[in-house]
Structure formats: C-alpha cells, structure tokens
Design a protein around this motif. Structure first.
Motif, PDB file in Angstrom:
ATOM      1  N   LEU A 103      42.959  36.774  46.288  1.00  0.00           N
ATOM      2  CA  LEU A 103      41.608  36.604  45.762  1.00  0.00           C
ATOM      3  C   LEU A 103      40.950  37.927  45.370  1.00  0.00           C
ATOM      4  O   LEU A 103      40.410  38.054  44.270  1.00  0.00           O
ATOM      5  CB  LEU A 103      40.724  35.868  46.777  1.00  0.00           C
ATOM      6  N   LEU A 104      40.977  38.886  46.256  1.00  0.00           N
ATOM      7  CA  LEU A 104      40.248  40.134  45.993  1.00  0.00           C
ATOM      8  C   LEU A 104      40.785  40.863  44.756  1.00  0.00           C
ATOM      9  O   LEU A 104      39.990  41.251  43.885  1.00  0.00           O
ATOM     10  CB  LEU A 104      40.220  41.016  47.237  1.00  0.00           C
ATOM     11  N   PRO A 105      42.104  41.004  44.593  1.00  0.00           N
ATOM     12  CA  PRO A 105      42.583  41.621  43.345  1.00  0.00           C
ATOM     13  C   PRO A 105      42.279  40.764  42.113  1.00  0.00           C
ATOM     14  O   PRO A 105      42.050  41.315  41.025  1.00  0.00           O
ATOM     15  CB  PRO A 105      44.099  41.745  43.558  1.00  0.00           C
ATOM     16  N   ALA A 106      42.251  39.448  42.271  1.00  0.00           N
ATOM     17  CA  ALA A 106      41.933  38.577  41.133  1.00  0.00           C
ATOM     18  C   ALA A 106      40.500  38.805  40.666  1.00  0.00           C
ATOM     19  O   ALA A 106      40.225  38.773  39.460  1.00  0.00           O
ATOM     20  CB  ALA A 106      42.152  37.108  41.498  1.00  0.00           C
ATOM     21  N   ILE A 107      39.599  39.048  41.606  1.00  0.00           N
ATOM     22  CA  ILE A 107      38.208  39.345  41.232  1.00  0.00           C
ATOM     23  C   ILE A 107      38.178  40.599  40.362  1.00  0.00           C
ATOM     24  O   ILE A 107      37.543  40.626  39.312  1.00  0.00           O
ATOM     25  CB  ILE A 107      37.318  39.500  42.486  1.00  0.00           C
ATOM     26  N   ARG A 108      38.901  41.625  40.781  1.00  0.00           N
ATOM     27  CA  ARG A 108      38.925  42.876  40.007  1.00  0.00           C
ATOM     28  C   ARG A 108      39.629  42.664  38.668  1.00  0.00           C
ATOM     29  O   ARG A 108      39.178  43.177  37.642  1.00  0.00           O
ATOM     30  CB  ARG A 108      39.584  44.005  40.789  1.00  0.00           C
ATOM     31  N   ASP A 109      40.731  41.919  38.669  1.00  0.00           N
ATOM     32  CA  ASP A 109      41.465  41.675  37.420  1.00  0.00           C
ATOM     33  C   ASP A 109      40.559  41.030  36.376  1.00  0.00           C
ATOM     34  O   ASP A 109      40.594  41.411  35.208  1.00  0.00           O
ATOM     35  CB  ASP A 109      42.661  40.740  37.653  1.00  0.00           C
ATOM     36  N   VAL A 110      39.764  40.055  36.794  1.00  0.00           N
ATOM     37  CA  VAL A 110      38.947  39.298  35.853  1.00  0.00           C
ATOM     38  C   VAL A 110      37.661  40.048  35.489  1.00  0.00           C
ATOM     39  O   VAL A 110      37.298  40.129  34.318  1.00  0.00           O
ATOM     40  CB  VAL A 110      38.633  37.894  36.398  1.00  0.00           C
ATOM     41  N   LEU A 111      36.967  40.582  36.487  1.00  0.00           N
ATOM     42  CA  LEU A 111      35.684  41.221  36.230  1.00  0.00           C
ATOM     43  C   LEU A 111      35.819  42.666  35.757  1.00  0.00           C
ATOM     44  O   LEU A 111      34.884  43.209  35.174  1.00  0.00           O
ATOM     45  CB  LEU A 111      34.798  41.168  37.472  1.00  0.00           C
ATOM     46  N   GLY A 112      36.949  43.285  36.045  1.00  0.00           N
ATOM     47  CA  GLY A 112      37.151  44.686  35.681  1.00  0.00           C
ATOM     48  C   GLY A 112      36.632  45.610  36.765  1.00  0.00           C
ATOM     49  O   GLY A 112      35.769  45.232  37.568  1.00  0.00           O
ATOM     50  N   ALA A 113      37.136  46.821  36.774  1.00  0.00           N
ATOM     51  CA  ALA A 113      36.804  47.787  37.831  1.00  0.00           C
ATOM     52  C   ALA A 113      35.348  48.230  37.792  1.00  0.00           C
ATOM     53  O   ALA A 113      34.788  48.609  38.816  1.00  0.00           O
ATOM     54  CB  ALA A 113      37.735  48.991  37.744  1.00  0.00           C
ATOM     55  N   GLU A 114      34.716  48.165  36.614  1.00  0.00           N
ATOM     56  CA  GLU A 114      33.307  48.579  36.551  1.00  0.00           C
ATOM     57  C   GLU A 114      32.401  47.585  37.251  1.00  0.00           C
ATOM     58  O   GLU A 114      31.427  47.971  37.891  1.00  0.00           O
ATOM     59  CB  GLU A 114      32.873  48.760  35.099  1.00  0.00           C
ATOM     60  N   ALA A 115      32.697  46.302  37.136  1.00  0.00           N
ATOM     61  CA  ALA A 115      31.882  45.269  37.798  1.00  0.00           C
ATOM     62  C   ALA A 115      32.371  45.011  39.223  1.00  0.00           C
ATOM     63  O   ALA A 115      31.573  44.862  40.142  1.00  0.00           O
ATOM     64  CB  ALA A 115      31.912  43.970  36.991  1.00  0.00           C
ATOM     65  N   ALA A 116      33.680  44.960  39.384  1.00  0.00           N
ATOM     66  CA  ALA A 116      34.261  44.697  40.700  1.00  0.00           C
ATOM     67  C   ALA A 116      34.619  46.039  41.336  1.00  0.00           C
ATOM     68  O   ALA A 116      35.779  46.398  41.489  1.00  0.00           O
ATOM     69  CB  ALA A 116      35.479  43.806  40.570  1.00  0.00           C
ATOM     70  N   THR A 117      33.576  46.769  41.699  1.00  0.00           N
ATOM     71  CA  THR A 117      33.741  48.082  42.312  1.00  0.00           C
ATOM     72  C   THR A 117      34.340  47.944  43.702  1.00  0.00           C
ATOM     73  O   THR A 117      34.422  46.842  44.259  1.00  0.00           O
ATOM     74  CB  THR A 117      32.380  48.791  42.430  1.00  0.00           C
ATOM     75  N   ASP A 118      34.719  49.072  44.287  1.00  0.00           N
ATOM     76  CA  ASP A 118      35.221  49.050  45.662  1.00  0.00           C
ATOM     77  C   ASP A 118      34.173  48.453  46.599  1.00  0.00           C
ATOM     78  O   ASP A 118      34.512  47.716  47.530  1.00  0.00           O
ATOM     79  CB  ASP A 118      35.598  50.459  46.123  1.00  0.00           C
ATOM     80  N   GLU A 119      32.899  48.766  46.352  1.00  0.00           N
ATOM     81  CA  GLU A 119      31.813  48.244  47.182  1.00  0.00           C
ATOM     82  C   GLU A 119      31.720  46.719  47.062  1.00  0.00           C
ATOM     83  O   GLU A 119      31.559  46.020  48.066  1.00  0.00           O
ATOM     84  CB  GLU A 119      30.487  48.888  46.774  1.00  0.00           C
ATOM     85  N   VAL A 120      31.842  46.205  45.856  1.00  0.00           N
ATOM     86  CA  VAL A 120      31.798  44.755  45.639  1.00  0.00           C
ATOM     87  C   VAL A 120      32.985  44.090  46.325  1.00  0.00           C
ATOM     88  O   VAL A 120      32.830  43.067  47.017  1.00  0.00           O
ATOM     89  CB  VAL A 120      31.760  44.415  44.131  1.00  0.00           C
ATOM     90  N   LEU A 121      34.172  44.647  46.155  1.00  0.00           N
ATOM     91  CA  LEU A 121      35.353  44.050  46.785  1.00  0.00           C
ATOM     92  C   LEU A 121      35.282  44.141  48.303  1.00  0.00           C
ATOM     93  O   LEU A 121      35.704  43.212  49.003  1.00  0.00           O
ATOM     94  CB  LEU A 121      36.630  44.697  46.262  1.00  0.00           C
ATOM     95  N   ALA A 122      34.734  45.221  48.827  1.00  0.00           N
ATOM     96  CA  ALA A 122      34.566  45.329  50.282  1.00  0.00           C
ATOM     97  C   ALA A 122      33.601  44.263  50.787  1.00  0.00           C
ATOM     98  O   ALA A 122      33.838  43.633  51.836  1.00  0.00           O
ATOM     99  CB  ALA A 122      34.075  46.723  50.664  1.00  0.00           C
ATOM    100  N   ALA A 123      32.522  44.023  50.040  1.00  0.00           N
ATOM    101  CA  ALA A 123      31.560  42.985  50.429  1.00  0.00           C
ATOM    102  C   ALA A 123      32.224  41.613  50.400  1.00  0.00           C
ATOM    103  O   ALA A 123      32.042  40.795  51.315  1.00  0.00           O
ATOM    104  CB  ALA A 123      30.348  43.011  49.495  1.00  0.00           C
TER     105      ALA A 123
END
Length: 149
Positions: A103-123
């Motif tokens: 799930l967490l990498p999929a969020i980054r894959d779809v939203l991109g690193a600018e939107a799915a920052t490390d802080e967002v993924l940690a949350a």
C-alpha cells in the motif's frame, strides 16, 4: 495497540481529497504489488479483482478511514464487515505487513514523490498500523471464539 499521532491523523485527513480522486489507482497498484506473492494472491476472489469490485471497495474503505480517522466509532459496521470477510478468507496477523509493504509504495507510485512525501507516507504508515492492530485484535478474538464453539 498502536495509535496514530495527532499530527499523522491530520496529515491522513488532509490527503482525503487525493484519495477521493486517485483511490482506485492506488488500490489497483497496491494489489498488483501484493499479488507478486502467489500465496497472498490465492487468498483473494479473482473475479472480484478482475471486475474491479475489490479495488473499488478497498478504495472506498481507505477514503472512509481517512475522513474518519479521528472518529473511528463511525467505522464500526465497516470494520465488522472487514473482520468477518477476513475470517472467511483466513487472514492472519502475519499478512498485514505484506499489505503495508504494497500500500505505502502504491500511494507514492500514484501520487508521486512531491505529494506522497516521506512525511505523508510515515503518517499513512502510522494510520495503517493503528487500523491493522484493531483488525488483528478483533480477528484474533473471532478466531478464538470459533475454536471454542
């Protein structure tokens, strides 16, 4: 049982609009990652995957969770349905890390690193494990009750 910090909850709630727009793409990408494990893939209803029904249901559930992370009582019936379905399909506590790792990498894959920052993924990681712990506890109790019956 783990809880998400207030800061993590705020970030998760703030991502709800992105989930509303991109949730299906995220869950579709998540299942693609998850199903790289044949044992996990075998636990799922292939027809529900191929029709898109399961990714849509999960996207709706994730969105509801994001919107209600600070009001979990609102999710009681949905959580009960998830627990029942997980019991039917044999989900165990050791399956949850696989979902997190998809799930967490999929969020980054779809939203991109600018939107799915490390802080967002940690949350989202905190939020995922808070929900996972609730499900694991309820499922453990249901399995114990089934064995005792």
């Amino acid at each position: 049982m783990r809880t998400a910090s207030p800061a993590a909850m705020a970030i998760v709630k703030a991502t709800a609009p992105a989930l509303e727009k991109h949730g299906l793409a995220i869950t579709t990408a998540m299942y693609a990652r998850l199903f790289e494990n044949a044992d996990i893939a075998a636990m799922f209803d292939r027809a529900a995957q191929e029709s898109g029904e399961q990714p849509k249901r999960l996207a709706a559930a994730i969105l509801a969770y994001a919107k209600n992370i600070d009001k979990l009582a609102n999710l009681g019936p949905a959580v009960a349905r998830m627990v029942a379905r997980h019991i039917e399909t044999g989900v165990k506590a050791d399956h949850y890390p696989y979902v997190a790792n998809a799930l967490l990498p999929a969020i980054r894959d779809v939203l991109g690193a600018e939107a799915a920052t490390d802080e967002v993924l940690a949350a989202w990681g905190e939020a995922y494990w808070m929900l996972a712990d609730m499900l694991i506890a309820a499922e453990s109790q249901a399995y114990a009750e089934a064995e005792a019956a």
